[in-house]
Write a protein that holds these residues in place. Structure first.
Motif, PDB file in Angstrom:
ATOM      1  N   THR A   1       9.183   5.665  -4.804  1.00  0.00           N
ATOM      2  CA  THR A   1       8.153   6.678  -4.676  1.00  0.00           C
ATOM      3  C   THR A   1       8.576   7.971  -5.374  1.00  0.00           C
ATOM      4  O   THR A   1       9.755   8.258  -5.529  1.00  0.00           O
ATOM      5  CB  THR A   1       7.883   6.993  -3.197  1.00  0.00           C
ATOM      6  N   VAL A   2       7.582   8.747  -5.779  1.00  0.00           N
ATOM      7  CA  VAL A   2       7.854  10.053  -6.383  1.00  0.00           C
ATOM      8  C   VAL A   2       7.769  11.110  -5.296  1.00  0.00           C
ATOM      9  O   VAL A   2       7.030  10.969  -4.327  1.00  0.00           O
ATOM     10  CB  VAL A   2       6.836  10.362  -7.506  1.00  0.00           C
ATOM     11  N   GLY A   3       8.536  12.163  -5.458  1.00  0.00           N
ATOM     12  CA  GLY A   3       8.503  13.239  -4.475  1.00  0.00           C
ATOM     13  C   GLY A   3       9.127  12.871  -3.149  1.00  0.00           C
ATOM     14  O   GLY A   3       8.748  13.418  -2.110  1.00  0.00           O
ATOM     15  N   SER A   4      10.077  11.944  -3.163  1.00  0.00           N
ATOM     16  CA  SER A   4      10.730  11.541  -1.915  1.00  0.00           C
ATOM     17  C   SER A   4      11.478  12.715  -1.306  1.00  0.00           C
ATOM     18  O   SER A   4      12.036  13.552  -2.019  1.00  0.00           O
ATOM     19  CB  SER A   4      11.695  10.382  -2.174  1.00  0.00           C
ATOM     20  N   ARG A   5      11.516  12.767   0.027  1.00  0.00           N
ATOM     21  CA  ARG A   5      12.165  13.865   0.734  1.00  0.00           C
ATOM     22  C   ARG A   5      13.168  13.286   1.720  1.00  0.00           C
ATOM     23  O   ARG A   5      12.809  12.456   2.567  1.00  0.00           O
ATOM     24  CB  ARG A   5      11.125  14.732   1.451  1.00  0.00           C
ATOM     25  N   LEU A   6      14.419  13.742   1.614  1.00  0.00           N
ATOM     26  CA  LEU A   6      15.484  13.271   2.487  1.00  0.00           C
ATOM     27  C   LEU A   6      16.084  14.448   3.242  1.00  0.00           C
ATOM     28  O   LEU A   6      16.350  15.499   2.650  1.00  0.00           O
ATOM     29  CB  LEU A   6      16.566  12.556   1.668  1.00  0.00           C
TER      30      LEU A   6
ATOM     31  N   ALA B   1       0.826  -1.201   0.000  1.00  0.00           N
ATOM     32  CA  ALA B   1       0.000   0.000   0.000  1.00  0.00           C
ATOM     33  C   ALA B   1       0.860   1.252   0.000  1.00  0.00           C
ATOM     34  O   ALA B   1       0.559   2.235  -0.671  1.00  0.00           O
ATOM     35  CB  ALA B   1      -0.925   0.001   1.228  1.00  0.00           C
ATOM     36  N   ALA B   2       1.972   1.206   0.737  1.00  0.00           N
ATOM     37  CA  ALA B   2       2.878   2.361   0.788  1.00  0.00           C
ATOM     38  C   ALA B   2       3.480   2.646  -0.577  1.00  0.00           C
ATOM     39  O   ALA B   2       3.568   3.795  -1.009  1.00  0.00           O
ATOM     40  CB  ALA B   2       3.977   2.105   1.814  1.00  0.00           C
ATOM     41  N   ARG B   3       3.906   1.589  -1.263  1.00  0.00           N
ATOM     42  CA  ARG B   3       4.500   1.792  -2.595  1.00  0.00           C
ATOM     43  C   ARG B   3       3.469   2.348  -3.572  1.00  0.00           C
ATOM     44  O   ARG B   3       3.787   3.156  -4.437  1.00  0.00           O
ATOM     45  CB  ARG B   3       5.081   0.472  -3.102  1.00  0.00           C
ATOM     46  N   ASP B   4       2.213   1.922  -3.410  1.00  0.00           N
ATOM     47  CA  ASP B   4       1.166   2.400  -4.301  1.00  0.00           C
ATOM     48  C   ASP B   4       0.852   3.876  -4.048  1.00  0.00           C
ATOM     49  O   ASP B   4       0.546   4.616  -4.977  1.00  0.00           O
ATOM     50  CB  ASP B   4      -0.107   1.564  -4.122  1.00  0.00           C
ATOM     51  N   ARG B   5       0.939   4.305  -2.788  1.00  0.00           N
ATOM     52  CA  ARG B   5       0.553   5.660  -2.445  1.00  0.00           C
ATOM     53  C   ARG B   5       1.635   6.666  -2.785  1.00  0.00           C
ATOM     54  O   ARG B   5       1.350   7.769  -3.207  1.00  0.00           O
ATOM     55  CB  ARG B   5       0.223   5.746  -0.951  1.00  0.00           C
ATOM     56  N   GLY B   6       2.844   6.354  -2.535  1.00  0.00           N
ATOM     57  CA  GLY B   6       3.919   7.099  -3.077  1.00  0.00           C
ATOM     58  C   GLY B   6       4.866   8.017  -2.448  1.00  0.00           C
ATOM     59  O   GLY B   6       5.732   8.361  -3.138  1.00  0.00           O
TER      60      GLY B   6
ATOM     61  N   PHE C   1       8.118   8.974   0.113  1.00  0.00           N
ATOM     62  CA  PHE C   1       9.065   8.504   1.128  1.00  0.00           C
ATOM     63  C   PHE C   1       9.738   9.714   1.753  1.00  0.00           C
ATOM     64  O   PHE C   1      10.135  10.649   1.064  1.00  0.00           O
ATOM     65  CB  PHE C   1      10.114   7.600   0.470  1.00  0.00           C
ATOM     66  N   ALA C   2       9.883   9.712   3.075  1.00  0.00           N
ATOM     67  CA  ALA C   2      10.623  10.758   3.777  1.00  0.00           C
ATOM     68  C   ALA C   2      11.587  10.095   4.745  1.00  0.00           C
ATOM     69  O   ALA C   2      11.219   9.143   5.444  1.00  0.00           O
ATOM     70  CB  ALA C   2       9.683  11.696   4.522  1.00  0.00           C
ATOM     71  N   GLY C   3      12.821  10.581   4.771  1.00  0.00           N
ATOM     72  CA  GLY C   3      13.814   9.988   5.634  1.00  0.00           C
ATOM     73  C   GLY C   3      14.667  11.042   6.322  1.00  0.00           C
ATOM     74  O   GLY C   3      15.029  12.063   5.720  1.00  0.00           O
ATOM     75  N   PHE C   4      15.007  10.801   7.589  1.00  0.00           N
ATOM     76  CA  PHE C   4      15.869  11.680   8.372  1.00  0.00           C
ATOM     77  C   PHE C   4      17.076  10.878   8.820  1.00  0.00           C
ATOM     78  O   PHE C   4      16.921   9.805   9.432  1.00  0.00           O
ATOM     79  CB  PHE C   4      15.128  12.219   9.592  1.00  0.00           C
TER      80      PHE C   4
ATOM     81  N   TYR D   1      19.086   4.692  -0.643  1.00  0.00           N
ATOM     82  CA  TYR D   1      18.809   3.381  -1.230  1.00  0.00           C
ATOM     83  C   TYR D   1      17.348   2.993  -1.005  1.00  0.00           C
ATOM     84  O   TYR D   1      16.675   2.497  -1.922  1.00  0.00           O
ATOM     85  CB  TYR D   1      19.729   2.339  -0.609  1.00  0.00           C
ATOM     86  N   LEU D   2      16.847   3.227   0.203  1.00  0.00           N
ATOM     87  CA  LEU D   2      15.453   2.903   0.498  1.00  0.00           C
ATOM     88  C   LEU D   2      14.509   3.715  -0.385  1.00  0.00           C
ATOM     89  O   LEU D   2      13.536   3.181  -0.926  1.00  0.00           O
ATOM     90  CB  LEU D   2      15.151   3.181   1.969  1.00  0.00           C
ATOM     91  N   ALA D   3      14.803   5.011  -0.520  1.00  0.00           N
ATOM     92  CA  ALA D   3      13.953   5.857  -1.351  1.00  0.00           C
ATOM     93  C   ALA D   3      13.933   5.372  -2.788  1.00  0.00           C
ATOM     94  O   ALA D   3      12.898   5.365  -3.445  1.00  0.00           O
ATOM     95  CB  ALA D   3      14.446   7.304  -1.278  1.00  0.00           C
ATOM     96  N   ASP D   4      15.100   4.914  -3.275  1.00  0.00           N
ATOM     97  CA  ASP D   4      15.188   4.423  -4.651  1.00  0.00           C
ATOM     98  C   ASP D   4      14.467   3.092  -4.812  1.00  0.00           C
ATOM     99  O   ASP D   4      13.766   2.867  -5.803  1.00  0.00           O
ATOM    100  CB  ASP D   4      16.658   4.278  -5.040  1.00  0.00           C
ATOM    101  N   GLN D   5      14.613   2.200  -3.827  1.00  0.00           N
ATOM    102  CA  GLN D   5      14.002   0.886  -3.928  1.00  0.00           C
ATOM    103  C   GLN D   5      12.491   0.928  -3.794  1.00  0.00           C
ATOM    104  O   GLN D   5      11.776   0.178  -4.455  1.00  0.00           O
ATOM    105  CB  GLN D   5      14.586  -0.049  -2.852  1.00  0.00           C
ATOM    106  N   ILE D   6      12.011   1.807  -2.926  1.00  0.00           N
ATOM    107  CA  ILE D   6      10.565   1.914  -2.756  1.00  0.00           C
ATOM    108  C   ILE D   6       9.946   2.542  -3.991  1.00  0.00           C
ATOM    109  O   ILE D   6       8.797   2.267  -4.339  1.00  0.00           O
ATOM    110  CB  ILE D   6      10.249   2.728  -1.484  1.00  0.00           C
TER     111      ILE D   6
END
Length: 207
Positions: free
Chosen positions: A119-124, A52-57, A59-62, A112-117
């Motif tokens: 998602t678009v609009g990922s925020r790091l 469901a997470a991959r479908d919704r789109g 990713f944010a990481g700190f 790596y997680l952002a790339d593997q998941i």
């Protein structure tokens, strides 16, 4: 997969010893991959949440907060007293820089997680941007996977820290809004709709 119960939930299972072995290689956590789950049902729920997470789109990481000795900052004479939180927060929060080691590898981990998941609009958020204030001020309501890669703080590790939490880039002077320590109760107050909350905590390794 391991599902500890009762008092076993307080024990880091990775430090269990492999029968017949001695030395650094005797810890079972260094011999096999382990995943601790809250319940057996997690084996069903987590994969569904991940899809469901991959479908919704989003990713944010700190990660990779600003830790390590700061040449421009003097180490407090009494580090434990500096980290005390009698007001409910750490006033001399710069002291956190002297407790934890830098985690530059977490930038690769989260990227790596952002790339593997995928998602678009990922925020790091790394370095000076990986702050408690940024976590609280950032709109995370559209985030489907939220990840923290930093040092974990156990309940009671600091005087006045009565709950576990995560260490982030500390300000020079702490406040109730940002003292560099994101507690479990503060995470619970965040406005989140994430399907997955991922933490990759590193234990405290400096004193």
């Amino acid at each position: 997969f391991l599902v500890p119960d009762g008092a076993a939930q307080q024990i880091p299972l990775g430090i269990a010893m492999v029968p017949g072995k001695v030395g650094a290689d005797s810890f079972i956590g260094l011999q096999i991959g382990m995943a601790v789950l809250p319940s057996v049902e997690s084996l069903i729920v987590l994969p569904e949440a991940g899809r469901a997470a991959r479908d919704r789109g989003v990713f944010a990481g700190f990660g990779n907060p600003l830790f390590g000795d700061d040449e421009d900052s003097a180490r407090p004479e009494d580090l434990r007293r500096a980290l005390a939180a009698p007001k409910g927060y750490i006033e001399d929060s710069r002291a956190l820089k002297f407790v934890f080691s830098p985690l530059p590898e977490t930038e690769f981990e989260l990227s790596y997680l952002a790339d593997q998941i995928g998602t678009v609009g990922s925020r790091l958020f790394f370095g000076e941007n990986a702050t408690e204030a940024r976590v609280k001020s950032e709109d995370l309501s559209d985030v489907s996977v939220l990840a923290f890669a930093t040092h974990a703080v156990a309940s009671g590790e600091f005087d006045g820290a009565n709950e576990p939490g995560l260490a982030l880039s500390p300000p020079d002077t702490g406040s109730s809004y940002d003292d560099g320590f994101l507690s479990a109760s503060e995470v619970a107050q965040l406005r989140l709709s994430a399907c997955l909350l991922y933490t990759s905590p590193s234990p405290r390794d400096r004193g």
